[in-house]
Design a protein around this motif. Structure first.
Motif, PDB file in Angstrom:
ATOM      1  N   LEU A 160      -7.691  -3.738  -3.866  1.00  0.00           N
ATOM      2  CA  LEU A 160      -7.616  -3.805  -1.988  1.00  0.00           C
ATOM      3  C   LEU A 160      -8.904  -4.588  -1.803  1.00  0.00           C
ATOM      4  O   LEU A 160      -8.704  -4.828  -1.084  1.00  0.00           O
ATOM      5  N   ASP A 161      -9.630  -3.590  -1.792  1.00  0.00           N
ATOM      6  CA  ASP A 161     -10.896  -4.570  -1.420  1.00  0.00           C
ATOM      7  C   ASP A 161     -11.280  -5.789  -2.135  1.00  0.00           C
ATOM      8  O   ASP A 161     -11.669  -6.830  -1.014  1.00  0.00           O
ATOM      9  N   GLU A 162     -11.107  -6.256  -3.213  1.00  0.00           N
ATOM     10  CA  GLU A 162     -11.413  -7.170  -3.255  1.00  0.00           C
ATOM     11  C   GLU A 162     -10.283  -8.742  -2.693  1.00  0.00           C
ATOM     12  O   GLU A 162     -10.856  -9.635  -2.358  1.00  0.00           O
ATOM     13  N   ILE A 163      -9.423  -8.020  -2.168  1.00  0.00           N
ATOM     14  CA  ILE A 163      -8.026  -8.620  -1.763  1.00  0.00           C
ATOM     15  C   ILE A 163      -8.741  -9.175  -0.649  1.00  0.00           C
ATOM     16  O   ILE A 163      -8.952 -10.129   0.019  1.00  0.00           O
ATOM     17  N   LEU A 164      -8.899  -7.791   0.469  1.00  0.00           N
ATOM     18  CA  LEU A 164      -9.970  -8.556   1.634  1.00  0.00           C
ATOM     19  C   LEU A 164     -10.900  -8.648   1.544  1.00  0.00           C
ATOM     20  O   LEU A 164     -11.290 -10.006   2.533  1.00  0.00           O
ATOM     21  N   ALA A 165     -12.126  -8.890   0.246  1.00  0.00           N
ATOM     22  CA  ALA A 165     -13.086 -10.002   0.709  1.00  0.00           C
ATOM     23  C   ALA A 165     -12.339 -11.396   0.530  1.00  0.00           C
ATOM     24  O   ALA A 165     -13.254 -12.544   0.906  1.00  0.00           O
ATOM     25  N   ARG A 166     -11.897 -11.192  -0.493  1.00  0.00           N
ATOM     26  CA  ARG A 166     -10.815 -12.511  -0.347  1.00  0.00           C
ATOM     27  C   ARG A 166     -10.277 -12.896   0.969  1.00  0.00           C
ATOM     28  O   ARG A 166     -10.911 -14.271   0.836  1.00  0.00           O
ATOM     29  N   ALA A 167     -10.433 -12.320   1.602  1.00  0.00           N
ATOM     30  CA  ALA A 167      -8.776 -13.009   2.751  1.00  0.00           C
ATOM     31  C   ALA A 167      -9.775 -13.419   3.695  1.00  0.00           C
ATOM     32  O   ALA A 167      -9.785 -14.566   4.301  1.00  0.00           O
ATOM     33  N   LYS A 168     -10.951 -12.027   4.055  1.00  0.00           N
ATOM     34  CA  LYS A 168     -12.182 -12.667   4.871  1.00  0.00           C
ATOM     35  C   LYS A 168     -12.838 -14.077   4.214  1.00  0.00           C
ATOM     36  O   LYS A 168     -13.366 -15.020   5.141  1.00  0.00           O
ATOM     37  N   VAL A 173       1.272  -1.482  -0.005  1.00  0.00           N
ATOM     38  CA  VAL A 173      -0.147  -0.376   0.002  1.00  0.00           C
ATOM     39  C   VAL A 173       0.756   1.711   0.266  1.00  0.00           C
ATOM     40  O   VAL A 173       0.683   2.363   0.282  1.00  0.00           O
ATOM     41  N   SER A 174       1.941   1.035  -0.721  1.00  0.00           N
ATOM     42  CA  SER A 174       2.649   2.604  -0.725  1.00  0.00           C
ATOM     43  C   SER A 174       2.451   3.455  -1.472  1.00  0.00           C
ATOM     44  O   SER A 174       1.612   2.975  -2.642  1.00  0.00           O
ATOM     45  N   GLN A 175       2.716   4.523  -1.426  1.00  0.00           N
ATOM     46  CA  GLN A 175       2.167   5.906  -2.570  1.00  0.00           C
ATOM     47  C   GLN A 175       3.012   5.381  -3.694  1.00  0.00           C
ATOM     48  O   GLN A 175       2.129   6.061  -5.181  1.00  0.00           O
ATOM     49  N   GLN A 176       4.179   5.089  -4.120  1.00  0.00           N
ATOM     50  CA  GLN A 176       4.664   4.292  -4.803  1.00  0.00           C
ATOM     51  C   GLN A 176       3.899   3.429  -5.615  1.00  0.00           C
ATOM     52  O   GLN A 176       2.943   4.088  -6.421  1.00  0.00           O
ATOM     53  N   ASN A 177       2.801   2.269  -4.640  1.00  0.00           N
ATOM     54  CA  ASN A 177       1.870   2.124  -5.502  1.00  0.00           C
ATOM     55  C   ASN A 177       0.454   2.714  -5.745  1.00  0.00           C
ATOM     56  O   ASN A 177      -0.628   2.402  -6.905  1.00  0.00           O
ATOM     57  N   THR A 178       0.150   3.409  -4.621  1.00  0.00           N
ATOM     58  CA  THR A 178      -1.308   3.314  -4.855  1.00  0.00           C
ATOM     59  C   THR A 178      -1.530   5.106  -5.463  1.00  0.00           C
ATOM     60  O   THR A 178      -2.605   5.325  -6.272  1.00  0.00           O
ATOM     61  N   PHE A 179      -0.579   5.356  -5.022  1.00  0.00           N
ATOM     62  CA  PHE A 179      -0.400   7.038  -6.440  1.00  0.00           C
ATOM     63  C   PHE A 179      -0.262   6.934  -7.821  1.00  0.00           C
ATOM     64  O   PHE A 179      -1.064   7.060  -8.475  1.00  0.00           O
ATOM     65  N   THR A 180       0.228   5.439  -7.936  1.00  0.00           N
ATOM     66  CA  THR A 180       0.673   5.761  -9.410  1.00  0.00           C
ATOM     67  C   THR A 180      -0.543   4.690 -10.306  1.00  0.00           C
ATOM     68  O   THR A 180      -0.947   4.373 -11.500  1.00  0.00           O
ATOM     69  N   GLY A 181      -1.665   4.016  -9.203  1.00  0.00           N
ATOM     70  CA  GLY A 181      -3.010   3.607 -10.068  1.00  0.00           C
ATOM     71  C   GLY A 181      -2.450   2.121  -9.842  1.00  0.00           C
ATOM     72  O   GLY A 181      -2.895   1.300 -10.040  1.00  0.00           O
ATOM     73  N   ARG A 182      -1.087   1.438  -9.678  1.00  0.00           N
ATOM     74  CA  ARG A 182      -0.578  -0.176  -9.297  1.00  0.00           C
ATOM     75  C   ARG A 182      -1.909   0.183  -8.408  1.00  0.00           C
ATOM     76  O   ARG A 182      -1.793  -1.955  -8.779  1.00  0.00           O
ATOM     77  N   LEU A 183      -1.586   0.174  -7.313  1.00  0.00           N
ATOM     78  CA  LEU A 183      -3.008  -0.944  -6.455  1.00  0.00           C
ATOM     79  C   LEU A 183      -3.794   0.649  -6.365  1.00  0.00           C
ATOM     80  O   LEU A 183      -3.412   1.479  -5.813  1.00  0.00           O
ATOM     81  N   THR A 184      -5.652  -0.386  -6.976  1.00  0.00           N
ATOM     82  CA  THR A 184      -7.131   1.036  -6.133  1.00  0.00           C
ATOM     83  C   THR A 184      -7.266   0.489  -5.438  1.00  0.00           C
ATOM     84  O   THR A 184      -7.347  -0.729  -5.010  1.00  0.00           O
TER      85      THR A 184
END
Ligand code: SF4
Length: 229
Positions: free
Chosen positions: A215-223, A200-211
């Motif tokens: 993240l919501d999808e990952i947490l839904a899968r984790a749950k 969740v670094s700025q490098q990823n979130t600012f560039t849109g690599r991680l939206t």
């Protein structure tokens, strides 16, 4: 005070890595201008979250002016803003923000910890520092083992740190190397699942690599993997 509380206290006193001790204390003394009125934590940052969590989120290390300032992992920096907002959307945090240790934040079924517990220069621990700190991760995973069902590894460093922990705590090793990737899932009988997520670094979130959606999808899968739906 239970065993995990005692481990947290032991971690917060550790001085095993000379370079990291010097760095964390120098940052705490010099401070960033925006935080010059604050007293930095300047020590190792223990895990955060309930002791019976079924979901663990494994990060790299505290940020110099985030966890190293506030004393709580991912607290007080932009990475944490993204992570805790997502945890709140997923119903795993009682509030979307994380500003300081007394902000009232509580997590549900989720514990967050880092592979290295002190802020490293340039966010890059040395292999020796990683290995020196690894027993803390292994002990923490050992203590939450009775409930733990899934580990979300934020980035390749955390992903790589999982395997020695798996071996140490569960006596399990994969048949072959499993490369890190966003959304990659590894599972075996008798051990927690491992789910990869871009950091969740700025490098990823600012560039849109991680939206936020990713993240919501990952947490839904984790749950779902943890049976926490
Ligand atoms: S990185 Fe880990 S082992 Fe090294 S000083 Fe910090 S807490 Fe101790």
């Amino acid at each position: 005070m239970d065993a995990l509380d005692r481990l947290d206290a032991e971690i917060s006193r550790c001085r095993l890595c000379p370079r990291l001790v010097a760095w964390r204390e120098e940052v705490a003394a010099t401070k960033r201008a925006a935080f010059r009125d604050q007293t930095y934590w300047g020590r190792p940052v223990p895990g955060f979250g309930p002791h019976d969590a079924r979901i663990a989120i494994l990060g790299l290390a505290p940020a110099a002016h985030g966890g190293n300032r506030t004393g709580r992992i991912f607290t007080g920096d932009r990475s944490g803003d993204v992570l805790f907002a997502a945890l709140h959307r997923a119903g795993l945090a009682n509030q979307p923000t994380s500003t300081d240790r007394d902000d009232g934040l509580t997590l549900t079924d989720t514990r967050i910890f880092a592979a290295v517990r002190c802020a490293p220069p340039d966010n890059k621990p040395t292999p020796q520092e990683r290995d020196t700190c690894a027993p803390f991760l292994h002990r923490e995973m050992g203590l939450i083992r009775p409930h733990l069902r899934v580990v979300v590894a934020l980035g390749g460093f955390a992903w790589a740190a999982f395997w020695p922990a798996l071996k140490a705590v569960y006596g399990v090793a994969p048949a072959r190397k499993v490369p890190f990737g966003h959304g990659v899932l590894w599972q075996t009988e008798g051990a927690p699942a491992l789910l990869g997520c871009y950091h969740v670094s700025q490098q990823n979130t600012f560039t849109g690599r991680l939206t936020p959606g990713m993240l919501d999808e990952i947490l839904a899968r984790a749950k779902a993997l943890a049976g926490a739906n």
